[in-house]
Design an enzyme around this catalytic site. Sequence first.
Site, PDB file in Angstrom:
ATOM      1  N   CYS A  54       0.814  -1.223   0.000  1.00 18.26           N
ATOM      2  CA  CYS A  54       0.000   0.000   0.000  1.00 18.26           C
ATOM      3  C   CYS A  54       0.842   1.265   0.000  1.00 18.26           C
ATOM      4  O   CYS A  54       0.424   2.304  -0.519  1.00 18.26           O
ATOM      5  CB  CYS A  54      -0.911   0.046   1.229  1.00 18.26           C
ATOM      6  SG  CYS A  54      -1.375  -1.533   1.915  1.00 18.26           S
ATOM      7  N   ASP A  86      -3.550  -3.181   7.726  1.00 20.56           N
ATOM      8  CA  ASP A  86      -4.546  -4.117   8.235  1.00 20.56           C
ATOM      9  C   ASP A  86      -4.383  -5.533   7.702  1.00 20.56           C
ATOM     10  O   ASP A  86      -4.617  -6.507   8.422  1.00 20.56           O
ATOM     11  CB  ASP A  86      -5.954  -3.610   7.901  1.00 20.56           C
ATOM     12  CG  ASP A  86      -6.322  -2.385   8.717  1.00 20.56           C
ATOM     13  OD1 ASP A  86      -5.437  -1.859   9.406  1.00 20.56           O
ATOM     14  OD2 ASP A  86      -7.478  -1.957   8.664  1.00 20.56           O
ATOM     15  N   CYS A 127      -2.598   2.978   3.211  1.00 25.32           N
ATOM     16  CA  CYS A 127      -3.385   2.015   3.996  1.00 25.32           C
ATOM     17  C   CYS A 127      -4.650   2.633   4.598  1.00 25.32           C
ATOM     18  O   CYS A 127      -4.767   3.837   4.746  1.00 25.32           O
ATOM     19  CB  CYS A 127      -2.527   1.433   5.113  1.00 25.32           C
ATOM     20  SG  CYS A 127      -1.283   0.287   4.515  1.00 25.32           S
ATOM     21  N   ASP A 128      -5.539   1.741   5.012  1.00 23.36           N
ATOM     22  CA  ASP A 128      -6.889   2.099   5.448  1.00 23.36           C
ATOM     23  C   ASP A 128      -6.974   3.273   6.406  1.00 23.36           C
ATOM     24  O   ASP A 128      -7.710   4.232   6.167  1.00 23.36           O
ATOM     25  CB  ASP A 128      -7.549   0.891   6.141  1.00 23.36           C
ATOM     26  CG  ASP A 128      -7.772  -0.279   5.206  1.00 23.36           C
ATOM     27  OD1 ASP A 128      -7.340  -0.197   4.039  1.00 23.36           O
ATOM     28  OD2 ASP A 128      -8.367  -1.277   5.640  1.00 23.36           O
ATOM     29  N   LYS A 129      -6.260   3.208   7.534  1.00 19.80           N
ATOM     30  CA  LYS A 129      -6.408   4.230   8.573  1.00 19.80           C
ATOM     31  C   LYS A 129      -5.589   5.475   8.269  1.00 19.80           C
ATOM     32  O   LYS A 129      -5.824   6.540   8.839  1.00 19.80           O
ATOM     33  CB  LYS A 129      -6.002   3.675   9.952  1.00 19.80           C
ATOM     34  CG  LYS A 129      -6.725   2.400  10.347  1.00 19.80           C
ATOM     35  CD  LYS A 129      -8.222   2.487  10.165  1.00 19.80           C
ATOM     36  CE  LYS A 129      -8.908   1.148  10.324  1.00 19.80           C
ATOM     37  NZ  LYS A 129      -8.547   0.132   9.326  1.00 19.80           N
ATOM     38  N   SER A 475     -13.485  -5.576   8.259  1.00 20.08           N
ATOM     39  CA  SER A 475     -12.722  -5.089   7.125  1.00 20.08           C
ATOM     40  C   SER A 475     -13.682  -4.676   6.014  1.00 20.08           C
ATOM     41  O   SER A 475     -14.790  -5.217   5.893  1.00 20.08           O
ATOM     42  CB  SER A 475     -11.798  -6.196   6.620  1.00 20.08           C
ATOM     43  OG  SER A 475     -11.311  -5.893   5.334  1.00 20.08           O
TER      44      SER A 475
END
Length: 572
Positions: A54, A86, A127-129, A475
């Site tokens: 990512c 994640d 990435c996600d966060k 997720s």
Amino acid sequence: MTKYDKSKLPSRHTSIGPSSAPHRSYYYAMGMTTEEINQPFVGVVSTWNESAPCNITLRRQAQSVKKGVSESNGTPREFTTITVTDGIAMGHQGMKASLASRETIADSIELSVRGHSYDGLVGLAGCDKALPGVMMAMLRLNIPSVFIYGGSILPGVYKGKNITVQDVFEAVGNYSGGIINESELEEIEKVACPSAGSCGGQFTANTMACVSEALGLAIPNSTMAPAPYESRDEYAFQSGKTVMELLSTNIRPRDIVTIDSLENAARIVAASGGSTNAALHLPAIANEAGIKFDLFDVAEIFKSTPYIADLKPGGNYVAKDLYEVGGVPVLLKALLDGGYLNGNCITVTGKTVKENLSNIEFPKNQKVVRTTKNPISITGGVVGLKGNLAPEGSIVKVAGMNRLTHKGPARVFNAEEEAYKAVENKQYQEGDVIVIRYEGPKGGPGMREMLATTSAIYGQGMGDKVALITDGRFSGATRGFCIGHVGPEAAVGGPIALIEDGDIITIDAVKGILEVDLSEDELKKRKRSWMPKKNEYQSGDLWKYAQLVGPAINGAVTHPGAEKEEFCYADI
């Protein structure tokens, strides 16, 4: 000479006048010229690291951002911050660090910008966060800012079919269920992720990337180009030029992120069948702007938005496919034409959403995005639920699901590991409602995602035969009847803490109901004998996070936000 008045910018404190001589000596030590010192300073922050695909291209893209800043009479100052990935943190104790990392990302960017008195900010995230974390910092600081996504991974191919990391998680369930052997599992894991970039489906990273465009914090069409594409460098370059234009016009993030643009962002999540995590991140972003926008506000918009993008995990396509039919602007155009978008919101281009979309034509002869007149379903891909089991609400992703109701006996677990072990050993029955509790923001601590468990269930062929509820998260890759963010969480004595094996739970994603078949008197009786569960994290960052974090309904934030702010950094 610069065209910007440095005397009105934060960096005047570190670069102008005799008192700044010590600061300037440091700049000269780094090879900066007098001209560069006299220009606005723009922080260029990325979440580059070697933790996961990512983030691996972000350093390259940051150089293009810096070039854009430099060519527009600005002085870029690059720095990095952390991420927790994640896909690697999933399924073990590492996932407790994921949501907490969002706050650390926002806090670390705030501290670096404050400490070095930067005038503008361009943030790159993968990435996600990291995506919401970077956007939160932009709003907290409120200096002219542009967000840029690092781009998605290319889809893998297995037996002629496009696959993502979600398929690998589900393949683990196939393996434990005896459907595939170890050799087949190894084949899948080796081809699922063939390039750099974030997960390709409409999981959390791509969902929040769409949000960044819908909010107006990212330049149009900058998000869906896959990470390996060279076009990403041009978007990065333009982001650098754009932040300098924002410094000139003094358009700030809180001018852009309003209640109307937050509603636009929620619309795109629902329309794309996006991640349930958006119901955490949108309230957290709103908090930084001093706007009340909680889970129920988000859920109300989800409920009234048609689901029109056929994206994985509920659908058939990935980010690359969306990019090839015109990207996020096509999705926004469909919503605008259908009357679901506020076109008057200002964006980082200095133009409104409507103006940005004025030359976009909805593409024909493609199957990725539909019009709102011909939706996949009339209700958004994500639905809010409420009832005596979730007075503060909960959330479920229904995109691609045929079954929207479930009633069955509770099978209760006090940690994800307990539930995963039971699932792995097939110690559950068709019709069960698997309850995983003490995994909320405080109780985990850290509000873990449950992809390993839900994927194992799906991989065993039980995805449409059971339901799962938790005060933790799921997720964006999760599919099946999985309800997360149940609040109040078990750690503070919410009703989910009082459930016992065999209690009958009703889930209705049509009516928006999550209830347990217990009277109010029985719940009160159980509450009187309930004892809090102490978690094992009694020191370190997770302990600190547990002391500060608020409920999921408000985004699981750790500070009061702009509502309590007495002085904004941008005005120093």
